[in-house]
Design a protein around this motif. Sequence first.
Motif, PDB file in Angstrom:
ATOM      1  N   GLU A   1       0.763  -1.230   0.080  1.00 26.32           N
ATOM      2  CA  GLU A   1      -0.073   0.094  -0.078  1.00 26.32           C
ATOM      3  C   GLU A   1       0.830   1.191   0.147  1.00 26.32           C
ATOM      4  O   GLU A   1       0.193   2.310  -0.376  1.00 26.32           O
ATOM      5  CB  GLU A   1      -0.946   0.197   1.113  1.00 26.32           C
ATOM      6  N   GLN A   2       2.242   1.136   0.674  1.00 28.37           N
ATOM      7  CA  GLN A   2       2.962   2.404   0.434  1.00 28.37           C
ATOM      8  C   GLN A   2       3.716   2.472  -0.843  1.00 28.37           C
ATOM      9  O   GLN A   2       3.766   3.555  -1.487  1.00 28.37           O
ATOM     10  CB  GLN A   2       4.138   2.077   1.528  1.00 28.37           C
ATOM     11  N   THR A   3       3.967   1.279  -1.716  1.00 25.72           N
ATOM     12  CA  THR A   3       4.682   1.441  -2.909  1.00 25.72           C
ATOM     13  C   THR A   3       3.766   1.804  -3.820  1.00 25.72           C
ATOM     14  O   THR A   3       3.937   2.451  -4.949  1.00 25.72           O
ATOM     15  CB  THR A   3       5.358   0.002  -3.225  1.00 25.72           C
ATOM     16  N   ARG A   4       2.485   1.516  -3.679  1.00 19.75           N
ATOM     17  CA  ARG A   4       1.311   1.889  -4.722  1.00 19.75           C
ATOM     18  C   ARG A   4       1.434   3.484  -4.691  1.00 19.75           C
ATOM     19  O   ARG A   4       1.287   4.053  -5.888  1.00 19.75           O
ATOM     20  CB  ARG A   4       0.122   1.353  -4.384  1.00 19.75           C
ATOM     21  N   ARG A   5       1.488   4.108  -3.494  1.00 22.14           N
ATOM     22  CA  ARG A   5       1.400   5.519  -3.594  1.00 22.14           C
ATOM     23  C   ARG A   5       2.598   6.148  -3.997  1.00 22.14           C
ATOM     24  O   ARG A   5       2.401   7.503  -4.492  1.00 22.14           O
ATOM     25  CB  ARG A   5       0.931   6.013  -2.193  1.00 22.14           C
ATOM     26  N   LEU A   6       3.584   5.628  -3.660  1.00 17.48           N
ATOM     27  CA  LEU A   6       5.001   6.249  -3.968  1.00 17.48           C
ATOM     28  C   LEU A   6       5.068   6.116  -5.787  1.00 17.48           C
ATOM     29  O   LEU A   6       5.689   6.953  -6.306  1.00 17.48           O
ATOM     30  CB  LEU A   6       6.218   5.532  -3.659  1.00 17.48           C
ATOM     31  N   ASP A   7       4.654   4.853  -6.360  1.00 15.39           N
ATOM     32  CA  ASP A   7       4.370   4.958  -7.749  1.00 15.39           C
ATOM     33  C   ASP A   7       3.662   5.852  -8.360  1.00 15.39           C
ATOM     34  O   ASP A   7       3.910   6.927  -9.286  1.00 15.39           O
ATOM     35  CB  ASP A   7       3.705   3.646  -8.131  1.00 15.39           C
ATOM     36  N   ALA A   8       2.430   6.481  -7.607  1.00 11.66           N
ATOM     37  CA  ALA A   8       1.393   7.102  -8.152  1.00 11.66           C
ATOM     38  C   ALA A   8       2.304   8.742  -8.126  1.00 11.66           C
ATOM     39  O   ALA A   8       2.162   9.611  -8.930  1.00 11.66           O
ATOM     40  CB  ALA A   8       0.242   7.366  -7.238  1.00 11.66           C
ATOM     41  N   ALA A   9       3.157   8.972  -6.841  1.00  6.20           N
ATOM     42  CA  ALA A   9       3.819  10.151  -6.786  1.00  6.20           C
ATOM     43  C   ALA A   9       5.244  10.073  -7.549  1.00  6.20           C
ATOM     44  O   ALA A   9       5.870  11.174  -7.674  1.00  6.20           O
ATOM     45  CB  ALA A   9       4.056  10.307  -5.235  1.00  6.20           C
ATOM     46  N   GLY A  10       5.679   9.171  -8.451  1.00  9.03           N
ATOM     47  CA  GLY A  10       6.811   9.209  -9.192  1.00  9.03           C
ATOM     48  C   GLY A  10       8.015   9.092  -8.301  1.00  9.03           C
ATOM     49  O   GLY A  10       9.056   9.563  -8.600  1.00  9.03           O
ATOM     50  N   VAL A  11       7.937   8.233  -7.117  1.00  8.56           N
ATOM     51  CA  VAL A  11       9.064   8.366  -6.278  1.00  8.56           C
ATOM     52  C   VAL A  11       9.717   7.096  -6.295  1.00  8.56           C
ATOM     53  O   VAL A  11       8.859   5.925  -6.130  1.00  8.56           O
ATOM     54  CB  VAL A  11       8.616   8.332  -4.806  1.00  8.56           C
ATOM     55  N   PRO A  12      10.899   7.059  -6.757  1.00  9.80           N
ATOM     56  CA  PRO A  12      11.537   5.623  -6.969  1.00  9.80           C
ATOM     57  C   PRO A  12      12.006   4.936  -5.543  1.00  9.80           C
ATOM     58  O   PRO A  12      11.942   5.521  -4.536  1.00  9.80           O
ATOM     59  CB  PRO A  12      13.067   5.878  -7.603  1.00  9.80           C
ATOM     60  N   TYR A  13      11.857   3.453  -5.593  1.00 10.47           N
ATOM     61  CA  TYR A  13      12.221   2.795  -4.373  1.00 10.47           C
ATOM     62  C   TYR A  13      12.755   1.518  -4.727  1.00 10.47           C
ATOM     63  O   TYR A  13      12.570   1.037  -6.064  1.00 10.47           O
ATOM     64  CB  TYR A  13      10.917   2.579  -3.524  1.00 10.47           C
ATOM     65  N   ASP A  14      13.271   0.718  -3.658  1.00  3.42           N
ATOM     66  CA  ASP A  14      13.661  -0.275  -3.894  1.00  3.42           C
ATOM     67  C   ASP A  14      13.379  -1.335  -2.607  1.00  3.42           C
ATOM     68  O   ASP A  14      13.174  -0.642  -1.711  1.00  3.42           O
ATOM     69  CB  ASP A  14      15.232  -0.606  -4.361  1.00  3.42           C
ATOM     70  N   ILE A  15      13.522  -2.621  -2.612  1.00  4.09           N
ATOM     71  CA  ILE A  15      13.104  -3.529  -1.381  1.00  4.09           C
ATOM     72  C   ILE A  15      14.560  -4.413  -1.016  1.00  4.09           C
ATOM     73  O   ILE A  15      14.660  -5.042  -1.978  1.00  4.09           O
ATOM     74  CB  ILE A  15      11.759  -3.983  -1.541  1.00  4.09           C
ATOM     75  N   THR A  16      14.829  -4.581   0.114  1.00  2.00           N
ATOM     76  CA  THR A  16      16.140  -5.319   0.329  1.00  2.00           C
ATOM     77  C   THR A  16      15.259  -6.320   1.605  1.00  2.00           C
ATOM     78  O   THR A  16      14.508  -6.116   2.470  1.00  2.00           O
ATOM     79  CB  THR A  16      16.745  -4.551   1.270  1.00  2.00           C
ATOM     80  N   PRO A  17      15.496  -7.672   1.229  1.00  2.00           N
ATOM     81  CA  PRO A  17      14.610  -8.760   2.136  1.00  2.00           C
ATOM     82  C   PRO A  17      15.306  -8.665   3.684  1.00  2.00           C
ATOM     83  O   PRO A  17      16.467  -8.184   3.640  1.00  2.00           O
ATOM     84  CB  PRO A  17      14.714  -9.651   1.280  1.00  2.00           C
TER      85      PRO A  17
END
Length: 248
Positions: free
Chosen positions: A92-108
């Motif tokens: 739910e956080q990454t969906r909103r970052l996608d909409a805002a054009g904010v890049p992200y990555d995920i580290t397990p």
Amino acid sequence: MSVHFIGAGPGAADLITVRGRDLLERCTVCLYAGSLVPTELLAACPPGARLVDTRELNLDQIVEELITGHREGHEIARLCSGDPAVFSAVAEQTRRLDAAGVPYDITPGVPAFAAAAATLRQELTVPGVGQSVVLTRISAMATPMPPGEDLATLGASRATLVLHLAVQRIDAVVGELLPNYGADCPVAVVARASREDELVLRGTLADIAAQVHAAGVRRTAVIIVGRVLAVPGRDSHLYSSARERGAG
């Protein structure tokens, strides 16, 4: 600059990955769940880093912190308990970052169920006994479970069950699992896995609820149900002398 969703591990500060710790050393903003993430990890952040405890923030406030930090030119850590792949609310956080054009990555990170199995010195897939593991939860105090994912349905397979966010409803859990697993089915409850105050309860479906109530366990616990906890299996094919092996 990026937002880094980082699995902080199950509780012990030294169970974060090397990659996760390296990222923390670069991040000048760090959002963390103070009730779940070891605060010792925050020492890895640069001096003067902005540290935001999210335990009292709602989703909109958390996302606003991430977006604002990105716009201000910060590299941002979002520390998640356990591993972001399960029950982390990352989607739910990454969906909103996608909409805002904010890049992200995920580290397990190391998930709680893996830490619990390590505490029990237990492999959860034992040849001839159990080769499937179901990670699930119940709907109490959370979003409803999808159709067909109730414990009675999942339990029909008699696979090893790992339940998160369920110990506060241990009586209901036992009641739903008894018809498929039987009263003598082994159960383990590991609370606060990997932490100094870790607690382990072992029993069966017949007596585990009484143990949980007596110990006062209400949260931060994993329930593992299945014959793999007590029944020895045969040796795997992986290291069998009969297995054909390639050169090298």
